[in-house]
Design a protein around this motif. Structure first.
Motif, PDB file in Angstrom:
ATOM      1  N   THR B 168       0.807  -1.238  -0.010  1.00 32.90           N
ATOM      2  CA  THR B 168      -0.046   0.214  -0.121  1.00 32.90           C
ATOM      3  C   THR B 168       0.923   1.401   0.133  1.00 32.90           C
ATOM      4  O   THR B 168       0.324   2.179  -0.531  1.00 32.90           O
ATOM      5  CB  THR B 168      -0.879   0.096   1.317  1.00 32.90           C
ATOM      6  OG1 THR B 168      -0.303  -0.096   2.224  1.00 32.90           O
ATOM      7  CG2 THR B 168      -2.029  -1.131   0.927  1.00 32.90           C
ATOM      8  N   ASN B 170       3.463   1.743  -1.845  1.00 31.77           N
ATOM      9  CA  ASN B 170       3.607   1.998  -3.391  1.00 31.77           C
ATOM     10  C   ASN B 170       2.287   2.314  -3.845  1.00 31.77           C
ATOM     11  O   ASN B 170       2.054   3.228  -4.728  1.00 31.77           O
ATOM     12  CB  ASN B 170       4.327   0.780  -3.940  1.00 31.77           C
ATOM     13  CG  ASN B 170       5.871   1.217  -3.442  1.00 31.77           C
ATOM     14  OD1 ASN B 170       6.454   1.230  -4.242  1.00 31.77           O
ATOM     15  ND2 ASN B 170       6.173   0.407  -2.619  1.00 31.77           N
ATOM     16  N   LEU B 171       1.092   1.705  -3.467  1.00 33.88           N
ATOM     17  CA  LEU B 171      -0.094   2.143  -4.103  1.00 33.88           C
ATOM     18  C   LEU B 171      -0.674   3.510  -3.865  1.00 33.88           C
ATOM     19  O   LEU B 171      -1.016   4.348  -4.790  1.00 33.88           O
ATOM     20  CB  LEU B 171      -1.218   1.236  -3.408  1.00 33.88           C
ATOM     21  CG  LEU B 171      -2.473   0.889  -4.161  1.00 33.88           C
ATOM     22  CD1 LEU B 171      -2.159   0.252  -5.422  1.00 33.88           C
ATOM     23  CD2 LEU B 171      -3.397  -0.160  -3.415  1.00 33.88           C
ATOM     24  N   GLY B 174       1.727   5.837  -5.446  1.00 32.98           N
ATOM     25  CA  GLY B 174       1.283   5.890  -6.953  1.00 32.98           C
ATOM     26  C   GLY B 174       0.152   6.646  -7.509  1.00 32.98           C
ATOM     27  O   GLY B 174       0.230   7.449  -8.390  1.00 32.98           O
TER      28      GLY B 174
END
Lengths: 338, 363, 496
Positions: B168, B170-171, B174
Motif C-alpha cells: 500500500t 507504493n499504491l 502511485g
C-alpha cells in the motif's frame, strides 16, 4: 480411464512450489495474450526480447531477496547498496587530484581494484544486516530499512548528494555498455542469465541451497537437525548484498556515473517479483525460477501499460494492485488445491 | 574412636561451609541480577530525556557554522526553537498513533505515502475552491479510509503486516503521483488556477508564540493520545493484544476490531500530517511524506517501545521524535545536508541497540 | 434457577481420533463446590476430556450438562462465558499490564472509553487479596512468580463468577512453599461457590486437596469416589495402572563395555546434579511425569540448552551446539515432532537426509538419485505408509510422521540415539513397530536413550530405567531384576 489414473497419481506428487510456478506461468500466458490483443504492436520480436532483458538488474536483486524471503526475512537494503557500490566504484577510479572540483577527484585506483573494494563494502553492509538479524534477532525489516538509509547516505556523502561522473578511465564503461559479439545483448543481461542459472543450481542441487528451505520451513527443527541457522542467514545477507553490489557496478559502468539516488525503490520491485513468483514468507517455499516468471509478469504488465500510453506514474499503482491480486490468487489456488 | 568423631565433624562442617558458600554466591548473583535489572529499569525510565537534553546541550555549546538558518546563530535561540518545532509538526502529529499500533504488535509502513496522498488531495481541494474546514474534513475521511484498507488487508485477509503495508506504500504513492498532472512535480498554484494564499493559515500563520495552528493541533493530538493510552481501554487493549493476544481474546477483546481501529487512526493522523505539510509548503507534493515511516520507527524505538509489542509509551515516542528533529536540523547547521541520511541511519541503529539493551532483555 | 446437586454431569462421552478412541463412553458427575481430582496415566484420556470441557475439542458423541443445562462450548472463550474457566499450563495473563489491569481485562467499567475505578475493580482486587495479600494491584504481572500469576488467573476466574475452574498441573512449575499457599487458596474456593477440577500427577497433592477423585485408564472411566474412601496412594496407583500386563522384557546379557556416554553433575535451571552412564548396545529409559525434566535433560545433552557439569561422549567432552553434537554421533528425536522434528511442508524425500547431508552429496552438491534411493530405502525399512516419497509430511498420519523423524535420525548414523516421547499420540501398531526398530538398533550395538512418561513403554524395552522427579535422578532400576511398577509410580509422583 488410464490417463485419468495417471494424472490422479501425478497430481498429489507435484509440490506446492512447482504448482505455484506453473500457475504463475499460466497467469503470465493469459496476461501476455491479453496484452497482445489490447495493446497495439505489443507482439513484436524486439518487444518480447526487451521484456526479458530490460529488467536484468531487478532480477539479479531478486535472487538474494528470494532466498531471504524463503527463510522468512526481508532485505530492503539492496537499492541502497546499488547506489553505494556504484558511487564507490566511481570514486575509487577517478583520478587523484585532477581538478579543482571536489567531485572530480577520486582515489585513482585501478578499475579491478576499485570494483573489488566496492564489492567488499557492499558485503560489509550485508554483514551489518547479518549481525543485527542473526545475532541480535532484530526484525529484519527494521534493520534493512536502516542499512538502506545508511548505504544511500554514504553514497550521498561521497557525491555531495548528487553524482560523480568525470575523470573516469576508459575501461570503466566497458562492462556496462559492451554487447555480446554479433548481437545487441548486453553483458549485464548475460551476467543476469548466468547468475539466475547458478542460483537455480545452488537452490535445487546444493546442500546449502536445501538448507534455505529447511530454515524457512521450520527454523527450530533446522537447528535441532544440525543446521547452523544464524551462520546461514548471515551468509545469505552477505550474498544478497554482494549481488546488489554487482548490479551497482554494472549500472555505474553503463551510465559511467555514480549517482547517489540510483535504484530508489528497487528493493520493492525485487520483493514484488518474488511475491509474484509465488515465494511465500509464511513457509519456506518459492524458487528463483518462480521469481524469474514473476519478473516477466511484472514487465509484461508495465510495458503493456506503457504501450497503452499510460504515464509512467501509473507504475506504482499497477505494481501495488498486481501484487495484491497475485497474493490473493495464489492463496485461492492453494486453497482450492487442498 | 575419639579422633574419628571430630574428623567427621570437620568434614561435615566443611561440606556445610561449601554449601553456604555456594548459596551465598548464588544469592549474590541473584542480588546482582536484581540490582542490574533495577538499574536497567531506571535507565529505561529516564534515558530518553537525558538523550534529548544531551543533544540539545551539544548543539547549543558547539560553535555552529552555518547558523543563518536559525536566525540569531544559536541552537537555543527562540527563532531556531520555533523553526525546529514547526518542522516537527508532521511527525509529532503522526508518531503517537503509530506508537499505539506498534504496541499492539503491528506496523504500518504506508504512513509516508498516505501523508503524501493527503497533501496532494488537500492542495487540490483548496485550489479548486473548497473551504479550509471542508478540505480538512474531506482529507481526514480519506485518511481513515486508507488506514482501514491496511487494517482490512492485515486483519481480514491476513496478509503479513510488513508486506501488506509495503504494497500500500507504493499504491498510495502511485495514486498521489497520478493525481499530479504529467510534467509537474506537485499540485501548486498556476496562472489559471491560483493557489489561495490562505492555504498557509493552518501551518504557517503565527497564532501564538510564533507557532501556527498546526503545531497546537499536534500538541492537542499528543495530549489526547497520551490520555488515550493511559486512561482508556484503547491503550490498555493495545498493550494486552501486543503482550499476549490469546489472553486478550480469552478476556473477550476482539483483536481484529481493535487493531483495525488503530490502523484507521494511523491513517487519519497521517492525513493530518499531510495537511500540515501541504499547508506549510503551499503545495501538494506527492513525495512529501517519503521516509516518514522510518522517522516514525526511529522515534518509536528511541521511545523504548518493544519490537514485539506489549509495552511502550506515546509520550516517550514524542521525545524520540524531537530527538530526530534535533539531530537532523541541528546537524544541518554544522555539516552539509547530504550528511542527513547517514545521521538518521545512525540514530536508527543506535535506537535499535539501545532498545535491544534496555527493552528486550528480561530477567 | 434452582441449583442442582451436581454442577457437571457427563454422560456416555465419546471422542474418536482417526486411529484411536481417546475417550470411551465416560460418565460421571461432579458435585458442586468440591475439589474434584482427575487422575490417570498419560494417554488415559484425561487431557482429551478436559479439551472437550474447555471447548478446544469437539466430542464425537455423548452428553454434558452444566447446572442442568446442555453444555457444548464452541471455543475456550465460549466455555468461559458459560462458566468454565481453565488455568492452562501456558499462562494467560498479560505480562506487560499490572495486576489490577489484568484482573479487569475485558470487563472494564468505562465512560466513553475512559477507564473508571469503580467498586467492581475494587471488589476484584479485594477478592484477589483475600486469596493472596502479598500481591499489590499496581504491580506489573511480569514481576510476579509463576505461582502468583496463577493466583491472579484464579482471582480473575473467581471474579467472573465461573462455576468451575479447571487446573491442569498447576504445580508443575512452582516451588514447595508456593504450592502450600496455592493449596490453601484452592481449598478456600469451595466457600466461594467454585468447583475445581484438578489434574495432577503428584498423588500426594490429591490426598491433601481433593474431595473426590475420578480415575481414568485407557480412555475409560474406572471409578469416581470420595477421597476418604481411598485407603492410601497404593490403592490409587493400583486403580490407575489396573492389571496392565507388560510385554515380556527379556533380560539381556552383554559384556560390560566402556560407557559411550558419561554424564557428571549436569545441572541447569531445570536439572539438578544428574550423573549416569550409557553403554553401547544398552537401552536406557528415563521415566518421569510431566515437568520432571526429561525433555530438559535430552536437550541439554544435545546442546540445545545450556548447562553446567560435564558430559563426555566416547571419552571426549561433548561440544555445546546441536550441529557439533550430531557430528560427534548423537541424534535426537525431539518431543514435539511437528514443531521440532519435522519439516511439515517439505516432502518425505527432503526430510529424511537433513541430518546427514554429507552422505547424499559430493562437494556440496546433492546427488538426487542417491537421495531418492535412500528415502525409498527408509520408507521400506521403517514401513512408512505413503503413496510416494514426494508426499508432504504434513499429510501423513502421526505414526508415519514419527517414522520420518526416526528415519531422519537413523540416517544421521548416530552411535547414540535419544528419543523423547517416541510414541506419543501414535496408534498401537506403529508403536510396536517403533519398539522393534529400537530393539534392532540396540542389537546392532547402538546406545539408545528413551525419555518417556509412559511406564509400559520404558518397562517394555529398556535395560536400565532411571526415575526422574523434579529435575533429579531419584532411582536406578535394572529391568528384569527389581522392577515393581507400584514402587516406580510411588517414586515419580513424589513419594519418598
Amino acid at each position: 480411464m488410464r490417463t485419468n489414473q495417471a494424472s490422479g497419481a501425478a497430481l498429489p506428487q507435484m509440490s506446492n512450489e512447482s504448482f505455484l510456478t506453473l500457475f504463475m506461468v499460466g497467469v503470465l500466458a493469459v496476461i501476455f495474450a491479453i496484452a497482445c490483443l489490447v495493446v497495439p504492436n505489443f507482439f513484436q520480436a524486439r518487444n518480447v526480447l526487451n521484456i526479458v532483458t530490460n529488467n536484468w538488474f531487478i532480477i539479479i536483486l531478486g535472487i538474494g531477496v528470494t532466498f531471504l524471503l524463503i527463510t522468512g526475512n526481508f532485505d530492503m537494503s539492496v537499492g541502497g547498496v546499488i547506489a553505494l557500490t556504484g558511487v564507490l566504484s566511481v570514486w575509487f577510479c577517478q583520478g587523484a587530484n585532477v581538478s579543482q572540483n571536489v567531485l572530480a577527484n577520486g582515489l585513482g585506483l585501478p578499475y579491478i581494484l576499485a570494483v573489488g573494494l566496492a564489492l567488499l563494502c557492499a558485503v560489509g553492509i550485508g554483514a551489518i544486516n547479518a549481525f543485527f538479524i542473526a545475532r541480535l534477532k532484530v526484525p529484519s525489516i527494521i534493520i534493512t530499512l536502516g542499512t538502506m538509509m545508511l548505504a544511500r547516505g554514504i553514497a550521498q556523502i561521497i557525491t555531495h548528494g548528487a553524482q560523480r561522473n568525470t575523470s573516469l578511465p576508459d575501461e570503466f564503461g566497458l562492462v556496462g555498455t559492451a554487447a555480446l559479439p554479433g548481437t545487441n545483448i548486453k553483458i549485464s543481461v548475460l551476467v543476469m542469465v548466468v547468475l539466475v542459472l547458478l542460483a537455480f543450481v545452488f537452490e535445487k542441487m546444493t546442500v546449502s541451497g536445501r538448507r534455505i528451505y529447511l530454515i524457512g520451513a521450520n527454523s527450530e527443527a533446522s537447528r535441532l537437525s544440525g543446521v547452523k541457522v544464524g551462520r546461514h542467514l548471515a551468509s545469505l545477507y552477505m550474498l544478497s548484498a554482494l549481488l546488489a553490489g554487482i548490479t551497482g557496478i554494472l549500472l555505474a559502468s553503463e551510465y559511467k556515473a555514480g549517482v547517489s539516488n540510483r535504484a530508489t525503490g528497487y528493493e520493492f520491485d525485487a520483493l514484488v517479483i518474488a511475491l509474484l513468483g509465488g515465494v511465500s514468507i509464511a513457509g519456506g517455499f518459492g524458487s528463483v525460477l518462480g521469481m524469474f516468471v514473476g519478473a516477466i509478469i511484472l514487465s509484461v504488465v508495465t510495458s503493456a501499460a506503457t504501450g497503452l500510453l499510460l504515464s509512467p506514474d501509473w507504475q506504482f499503482t499497477i505494481k501495488g494492485v498486481v501484487t495484491f491480486l497475485a497474493i490473493l490468487a495464489q492463496r485461492f489456488a492453494l486453497d482450492r488445491r487442498k | 574412636m575419639g579422633p574419628v568423631a571430630p574428623q567427621k565433624a570437620a568434614w561435615a562442617s566443611k561440606e556445610q561451609e561449601g554449601k553456604t558458600v555456594s548459596r551465598t554466591s548464588q544469592e549474590s548473583v541473584r542480588g546482582r541480577l536484581e540490582r542490574s535489572n533495577a538499574l536497567r529499569a531506571n535507565i529505561k525510565r529516564v534515558y530518553i530525556y537525558v538523550f534529548l537534553v544531551l543533544i540539545v546541550a551539544i548543539f547549543s555549546v558547539a560553535k555552529l557554522g552555518q547558523v543563518e538558518m536559525f536566525g540569531r546563530g544559536h541552537f537555543l535561540s527562540p527563532n531556531s526553537i520555533v523553526n525546529l518545532l514547526r518542522s516537527a509538526v508532521p511527525i509529532m502529529t503522526l508518531a503517537g498513533a503509530f506508537t499505539l499500533l506498534m504496541i499492539s504488535g503491528y506496523i504500518d509502513l504506508s504512513v509516508g505515502s498516505a501523508m503524501s496522498l493527503a497533501a496532494v488531495v488537500f492542495a487540490l481541494m483548496i485550489r479548486s475552491g473548497a473551504s479550509l474546514p471542508a478540505s480538512i474534513a474531506g482529507v481526514l475521511v480519506m485518511g481513515i479510509a486508507l488506514g482501514a484498507i491496511n487494517g482490512f488487508l492485515v486483519m481480514k485477509l491476513r496478509i503479513t503486516p510488513v508486506i501488506a503495508t509495503l504494497v500500500t506504500l507504493n499504491l498510495y504513492k502511485g495514486i498521489a503521483l497520478l493525481i499530479v498532472p504529467d510534467g509537474l512535480s506537485a499540485i501548486k498554484g498556476t496562472a489559471e488556477a491560483p493557489m489561495p494564499a490562505w492555504i498557509n493559515d493552518y501551518a504557517r500563520k503565527d497564532v501564538l508564540l510564533g507557532l501556527p495552528w498546526a503545531f497546537y493541533v499536534a500538541l492537542l493530538v499528543i495530549a489526547a493520545l497520551v490520555i488515550l493510552q493511559r486512561k482508556t481501554i484503547i491503550g490498555k487493549y493495545a498493550a494486552a493484544i501486543g503482550g499476549n493476544r490469546t489472553a486478550a481474546e480469552l478476556s473477550g477483546i476482539s483483536a481484529v476490531k481493535m487493531v483495525w481501529i488503530l490502523y484507521a487512526a494511523v491513517g487519519a493522523f497521517a492525513a493530518l500530517a499531510g495537511i500540515s505539510r501541504a499547508s506549510y509548503m503551499s503545495l501538494g507534493d506527492p513525495l512529501s511524506g517519503d521516509n516518514m515511516e522510518l522517522d516514525c520507527i526511529i522515534a518509536v524505538l528511541l521511545g523504548g517501545t518493544a519490537f514485539s509489542g506489549g509495552e511502550g509509551s506515546v509520550a516517550k515516542t514524542i521525545v524520540g521524535a524531537l530527538i530526530i528533529m534535533c539531530v537532523t536540523t541541528g546537524l544541518m547547521t554544522v555539516i552539509p545536508a547530504y550528511w542527513q541520511t547517514v545521521a538518521k541511519a545512525s540514530v536508527l541503529l543506535i535506537a535499535v541497540i539501545l532498545n535491544h539493551l534496555l527493552v528486550r532483555v528480561k530477567a | 434457577m434452582e441449583l442442582t446437586d451436581n454442577v457437571l454431569e457427563i454422560r456416555d462421552l465419546v471422542k474418536d481420533f482417526p486411529s484411536v478412541r481417546a475417550v470411551n463412553n465416560v460418565s460421571f458427575d461432579i458435585k458442586r463446590n468440591t475439589v474434584h481430582c482427575l487422575v490417570g496415566e498419560n494417554g488415559a484420556g484425561k487431557s482429551t476430556l478436559i479439551k472437550i470441557l474447555t471447548g478446544a475439542d469437539q466430542r464425537t458423541s455423548g452428553n454434558i450438562r452444566l447446572n442442568g443445562a446442555e453444555y457444548a462450548p464452541r471455543s475456550t472463550k465460549d466455555a468461559k462465558l458459560k462458566g468454565i474457566s481453565t488455568l492452562f499450563q501456558e499462562l494467560n495473563v498479560v505480562d506487560q499490564l499490572t495486576v489490577e489491569e489484568n484482573l479487569s481485562l475485558g470487563m472494564e467499567d468505562t465512560t466513553l472509553g475512559f477507564l473508571r475505578r469503580t467498586d467492581k475493580t475494587k471488589r476484584m482486587v479485594e477478592a484477589m487479596n483475600s486469596l493472596e495479600p502479598s500481591i499489590k494491584p499496581r504491580q506489573l504481572v511480569s514481576s510476579l512468580s509463576v505461582a502468583k500469576k496463577q493466583i491472579v488467573e484464579i482471582a480473575k476466574a473467581v471474579a467472573t463468577e465461573s462455576d468451575i475452574i479447571i487446573m491442569d498441573e498447576p504445580t508443575a512449575a512452582i516451588s514447595e512453599g508456593e504450592i502450600k499457599r496455592l493449596f490453601k487458596i484452592i481449598k478456600g474456593l469451595r466457600e466461594r461457590n467454585v468447583t475445581v477440577i484438578y489434574i495432577s500427577h503428584r498423588l500426594d497433592e490429591i490426598f491433601e486437596l481433593g474431595d473426590y477423585v475420578t480415575v481414568m485408564r485407557d480412555g475409560k472411566h474406572i471409578d469416581t469416589r470420595p477421597i476418604s474412601q481411598i485407603k492410601d496412594r497404593g490403592e490409587l496407583v493400583k486403580l490407575m495402572i489396573g492389571k496392565t500386563v507388560f510385554e515380556q522384557y527379556t533380560l539381556k546379557e552383554g559384556a560390560c563395555k566402556d560407557p559411550i556416554l558419561e554424564v557428571r553433575g549436569l545441572s541447569n535451571q531445570k536439572l539438578n546434579d544428574i550423573c549416569f552412564d550409557v553403554h553401547p548396545g544398552e537401552i536406557v529409559g528415563f521415566y518421569g511425569l510431566v515437568g520432571a525434566g526429561k525433555t530438559e535433560l535430552a536437550r541439554a545433552i544435545y546442546g540445545a540448552d545450556s548447562y553446567g557439569g560435564e558430559i563426555r561422549f566416547k571419552g571426549r567432552r561433548l561440544p555445546n551446539s546441536p550441529d557439533k553434537v550430531i557430528a560427534a554421533g548423537i541424534a535426537l528425536v525431539p518431543e514435539e515432532r511437528r514443531s521440532q522434528g519435522l519439516f511439515t511442508i517439505l516432502t518425505i524425500r527432503s526430510n529424511v537426509p537433513v541430518m546427514n547431508m554429507r552422505k547424499i552429496s559430493r562437494a556440496g552438491f546433492i546427488d538426487g538419485s542417491r537421495e531418492r534411493k535412500i528415502s525409498q530405502e527408509y520408507i521400506e525399512k521403517l514401513r512408512i505408509a505413503t503413496s510416494s516419497m514426494e508426499k508432504e509430511t504434513r499429510k501423513l498420519s502421526g505414526g508415519n510422521q514419527q517414522k520420518v523423524v526416526l528415519a531422519k535420525c537413523l540416517f544421521a548414523d548416530a552411535d547414540l540415539l535419544m528419543l523423547d516421547e517416541p510414541t506419543r499420540g501414535i496408534d498401537v501398531g506403529a508403536k510396536s513397530e517403533i519398539y522393534a526398530i529400537i530393539r534392532r538398533l540396540s542389537e546392532e550395538g547402538k546406545a539408545i536413550m528413551i525419555f518417556s512418561s509412559e511406564l509400559p513403554e520404558v518397562v517394555n524395552i529398556c535395560d536400565t530405567i532411571y526415575l526422574l522427579y523434579d529435575g533429579s535422578l531419584k532411582e536406578t532400576i535394572r529391568n528384569g531384576c527389581d522392577l515393581d511398577s507400584e514402587k516406580i509410580l510411588h517414586t515419580v509422583t513424589g513419594g519418598a
